[in-house]
Write an enzyme that holds these catalytic residues in place. Sequence first.
Site, PDB file in Angstrom:
ATOM      1  N   GLY A  77       0.821  -1.201   0.000  1.00  7.43           N
ATOM      2  CA  GLY A  77       0.000   0.000   0.000  1.00  7.43           C
ATOM      3  C   GLY A  77       0.848   1.242   0.000  1.00  7.43           C
ATOM      4  O   GLY A  77       1.232   1.743   1.047  1.00  7.43           O
ATOM      5  N   THR A  78       1.154   1.730  -1.172  1.00  9.77           N
ATOM      6  CA  THR A  78       2.126   2.810  -1.294  1.00  9.77           C
ATOM      7  C   THR A  78       2.063   3.326  -2.707  1.00  9.77           C
ATOM      8  O   THR A  78       1.600   2.629  -3.606  1.00  9.77           O
ATOM      9  CB  THR A  78       3.550   2.206  -1.139  1.00  9.77           C
ATOM     10  OG1 THR A  78       3.689   1.671   0.137  1.00  9.77           O
ATOM     11  CG2 THR A  78       4.625   3.239  -1.351  1.00  9.77           C
TER      12      THR A  78
END
Lengths: 271, 199
Positions: A67-68
Amino acid sequence: MALFDVIVSKAPWEIRGQFFGTGPKPLVDRTSHFTFGTKTQEFSVPPSAFLKSCSDDGGVSIDMNHGTTTLAFKFRHGVIVAVDSRASAGSYIDAKEFNKVIEINPYLLGTMSGSAADCQYWERLLAKECRLYKLRNKERISVSAASKLLSNMMCAYKGMGLSVGSMICGWDKKGPGLYYVDDDGTRMSGRMFSTGSGNSYAYGVVDSGYREDLTVEEAYELGRRGIAHATHRDSYSGGVVNLYHMQEDGWIKVCKEDVSELLHKYRKGMF
Amino acid sequence: MEYLIGIQGPDFVLVAADTVAASSIIQMKHDYDKMFKLSEKILLLCVGEAGDTVQFAEYIQKNVQLYKMRNGYELSPAAAANFTRKNLADYLRSRTPYHVNLLLAGFDEADGPSLYYMDYLSALAKAPFAAHGYGAFLTLSILDRYYRPDLSRDEAVDLLKKCVEELNKRFILNLKSFSVRLIDREGIHDLERLPLPQQ
């Protein structure tokens, strides 16, 4: 692991086999430069087995997502590195402002996507190896060699559940350098990379706005735009944009701007 | 997704590979070179699982170079192919098998040109022409139809272009460019990158 010191009759890996089942053959019983000087085996339980136990239905589930959004691109005046700052654990935001750029040394940067713990640990180990290289050889390590070291560390644990998507950026004798290193052993040199769950959105914005002859300010703005638009679309990215510029004499931290303010500014300009 | 092709002529071997490095739906690189130079006259083309390809190909590459340093002369293509096969087979039933598909092309002073096909299960076959990847389903029949053992260099390049045209026409994925190399008595030559014909 303290009990292992007390029980002298059995070898550690035999005891480990009793407690945790037959896992991958431990690294301690053969010499391997992959241990990089660490004296104990890094993982007594393979990460994938540990993670499975955390995601039981009905309990709290800890999903390890990439998640980035991180991006980096080379241009005439060096390398721009831009990252978001949201650290997520499943659908929970763990940290709003988490620095996903690891300053390995004044002329090498590493970005983090995937598991924050994995990236931090292995990139700090990489920083140690880069320092040792400089002490032994009296010259700075090249970006190519540094990324190869990290890639070999990843290959040693391939298939065991590490989650690392990292870009190694620096400036060495060959000029600006940018490498993408992955937990499955991929290592690629290139002009532009983006990693994380929001990478496709960042590619869209940066690919369409990129020119070789960007000025420094235009390049900063392109990096900011890439992250901002990606955080708008990707729910696992957000927070602030941390922007770095890799120059010939080292990196500088350019700015840290809140994504919602940036998007508000862009929307105002649109309508 | 990846495509390799090799065509052997009377005194040369022509090889080509696509130049895309992809990760899920993203093309990370458009100019990625999948050919590894084992020696002055041997090329190893390697596709397969990310990470495994480079690790295995570099391992073979360094060992072939080590042989030359130790013994003063280079491995022949046949010896290099069998060495590669042995290593792939040894790793196959270990904890870390390498999932790679290979083409090995070389020119030997004594035996002439040779092309070897190897898959991830470590099957090795010497062949006059070969291809790997989904693209092979479309192009092997073209090679069957038009290949002759006495092809000239230009005719071999034309045959390669026929295969690429078919991929552009029928293959669902867009393979934009191919790196092309030719091995003959003089060594390895880079030929022009094959672009997509404009449609």
